[in-house]
Structures are given as structure tokens and as C-alpha cells.
Design an enzyme around this catalytic site. Sequence first.
Site, mmCIF file in Angstrom:
data_model
loop_
_atom_site.group_PDB
_atom_site.id
_atom_site.type_symbol
_atom_site.label_atom_id
_atom_site.label_comp_id
_atom_site.label_asym_id
_atom_site.label_seq_id
_atom_site.Cartn_x
_atom_site.Cartn_y
_atom_site.Cartn_z
ATOM 1 N N ASN A 101 -7.631 2.726 -5.124
ATOM 2 C CA ASN A 101 -7.954 1.427 -5.351
ATOM 3 C C ASN A 101 -7.080 0.936 -6.553
ATOM 4 O OD1 ASN A 101 -10.331 -0.806 -5.749
ATOM 5 N ND2 ASN A 101 -10.179 0.331 -3.879
ATOM 6 N N GLU A 108 -16.003 8.083 -1.876
ATOM 7 C CA GLU A 108 -15.592 7.418 -3.384
ATOM 8 C C GLU A 108 -16.528 7.761 -4.347
ATOM 9 O OE1 GLU A 108 -13.372 3.690 -3.232
ATOM 10 O OE2 GLU A 108 -14.539 3.034 -4.743
ATOM 11 N N GLU A 155 0.871 -1.171 0.007
ATOM 12 C CA GLU A 155 0.079 0.106 -0.088
ATOM 13 C C GLU A 155 0.824 1.228 0.018
ATOM 14 O OE1 GLU A 155 -3.135 -0.040 -0.465
ATOM 15 O OE2 GLU A 155 -3.830 -1.883 0.727
ATOM 16 N N HIS A 210 -8.070 -8.128 -5.324
ATOM 17 C CA HIS A 210 -9.350 -8.675 -4.914
ATOM 18 C C HIS A 210 -9.580 -10.044 -5.521
ATOM 19 C CE1 HIS A 210 -10.808 -4.674 -2.967
ATOM 20 N NE2 HIS A 210 -9.833 -5.147 -2.401
ATOM 21 N N HIS A 251 -5.998 -2.781 -6.987
ATOM 22 C CA HIS A 251 -7.001 -3.562 -6.098
ATOM 23 C C HIS A 251 -7.965 -4.489 -6.901
ATOM 24 C CE1 HIS A 251 -5.331 -1.229 -2.973
ATOM 25 N NE2 HIS A 251 -6.107 -2.072 -1.844
#
Length: 361
Positions: free
Chosen positions: A245, A237, A185, A252, A248
Site C-alpha cells: 500500500n 493484510e 505500481e 486514494h 496509496h
Amino acid sequence: MRKVMVELGARSYPIVIGSGIDNEIISFVRTAGYSAHGMIVTDTNVGPLCADRIAALFTDAGVHTEIVTIPAGEPSKSLAQANDLFTSAIELGLDRQSPIIALGGGVVGDLTGFVAATYMRGVPFLQMPTSLLAQVDSSVGGKVAVNHPLGKNLIGAFYQPDAVFMDLDLLRTLPRREIFSGLGEIIKYGIIYDADFFAWLEEHCADVLALEPTGATHIIARSCEIKANVVRQDEREGGLRRILNFGHTIAHAVEKETGYVRYRHGEAVAIGMAGAAAISVQMGLLAEDDRVRISELIRAMELPLTAGGVTADAMYADLFHDKKTVGGRIHWVLAEGIGRVSIHDDVPEAVIRKILLGLSS
Ligand SMILES: O=C(O)C(=O)C[C@@H](O)[C@H](O)[C@H](O)COP(=O)(O)O
Ligand SMILES: [Zn+2]
């Protein structure tokens, strides 16, 4: 000690970063107007290391807390686990002014925040993140959630904490992998927002991995500043926040396909950023040299670039459950350079499949 404010009008809150911040915690709790009873949620890794000490701080501040310990690991981020915590809260007689405190990594923070947001339609919530990932990302900005078998973080809310307390002494006590997956991150912040920060990370990689105190404080504080700045402008958002994101969409899918256990979230984000950077090159947005810099920094921080145990086909299907997929169109956060990203919904299927094939091993 460093303090970063998340400016959200009446709901603004401090992020306190440092070693030996007990007095900060006590004085905040003493003046917060909480009920005399609260609940600390922690996990089987972190609880034995520090939960009693943290509970004693709350007692000093006039709030008696019960410690509730959940199994460590992503499978705990479930509705079933949330329900057990609701039961604990009811049995403990927590009321609308009772603080619920998350003491642990990202799983504990997201799950506890979800419970705090929904128990009695919302009770005071404090974040005390103990992993690097939770400190630089998940404890800040109010995204709280549990996972659904069909996708990560699909059930949740935006619910800001009253304060975030990061005791850097706690970091050193955790297993190395637990600490360092957060670097994924941190690299993300450099790519999406701050080319100088990215260059600093390239230069100080060894200090970062040694968890040298000045460097650790700098990377945590700078990451929190960047996140606070984005969240301040777009809390829910609607637009800008989507840049957080980056990486991501694929991450995910990797996490889901590996049962949320093979890769830590930050590791999956590293793989996802490698994929997003490769797509950015294919789309003519990013120079190949910059893609190489991104991959090299991920590798230097000892994070993975490819995913074992997943197929490109399965990942491709998962992309359509991403929260940024609207009307069947995947909204990709892509890099235009180091420090600059933009959103694209026109990446051809063939490009996506090619990159996913390259990532799966
Ligand atoms: O805070 C945000 O906004 C982020 O997107 C930060 C991410 O690093 C974090 O993993 C977040 O929980 C992912 O959100 P999601 O909406 O994609 O589930
Ligand atoms: Zn993340």
C-alpha cells in the site's frame, strides 16, 4: 512464456505471462471441472478488441460463455454495477461451478472478482488482465472490491482467482495511458522490496516506455514474483502485506477528490509515492538523495508528481477513511531507503499537511 505461482496451499494458483498463451488457457479450463456455462465480464474498451476470441477459447475447452460488457472507467466499480452483473449471472443460470472471467483492466478485475466472491457465496473466478496495472498488481493477490462514495475499495473481500492469464499481445492494442499508468505500481515494487529492480528500471526506462518485449516480460514477471511472495506470507493484510500500500494513502484521497476520473490509479499512486517519500524525509527515515531518485524515476516514466484539482484540506480529511487508519491513527508506509519500507503511526499532522500542500496544485 513465464509462469509464477502464488503459493497458498490448496488455493495456490498460476500466473501465466506471455504471447500466444491460448493453449495454456484451453488446457487449464478443460481440466478445471467447471460447469458448461460461464460469463466473461469485459468493458467497452477491451471487449471489442478480444472478447469474442477469448470466448472461442472457452468454447474449445467445453465451456460456453456469455460476454457481458460494462462501461469502461472507474465509475463502473460500484455496487450498482455489481448488482447488474448479479442479475446477468442469475438470468444466465450460472451455478456454483460456473466460471466468471474478468477480461480487462483493474476496474473490470476488482468488480468481477467482487461479484464472483459473493454470487452464490463464491463461484470460480479467472483473471485475464489486459492493462499493465492489472497485470502487475490488481489481478494478483485476491483483493476484490467496489468503491463507495465515501472512499475507494471500501466494500470488498479477499477472494483468490483460480488462475491469472496475461496475454502480452493484448497490451499493445490499448491506449498508451491505459497501458502505462501501471508503471506507478512497478516503481512501487522497487521502492518497497527490491533495490536492484529499481536500479534496473532507472537504467532501462526507454526500453520500458517502448514496451520492448523482453523488458516488458521482465517487469511484469518480477512485479508478480514480488507480489506473490508478499501475499504468500500475509494473504489478508495482517502485517507485511501493508507494504503493498506504499503511496496509496494519499493516492486514494487524490482519486476520490478528483471523482475517480481525472487520474488513472497508477498515476495517483505515483503522486502518493512522491508524497510518502517526502514524508519519509521529514521523519528522518529517508535520505534526500533517495527521495530525488524516486521523483526522477516517476518523472522519467512520464507519471505525475503533483495533483491538480485537489485541496490539501480535503485530502487530509480523506486520509481518515483509509483502511490502514485504525482508531483514528493513520498508518503510513514510509521508505527507509530504496528497497526498504516500514509502518509508522506517529507522523505529526503538521508534516502531513505541509506535504499535502506541496502535492496539490
Ligand atoms: O494487493 C494489495 O495488498 C495492495 O495494496 C495493492 C494495491 O496496489 C491495490 O491498489 C489495492 O487494491 C489497494 O488496496 P486497498 O486495501 O488500499 O484498497
Ligand atoms: Zn494500487
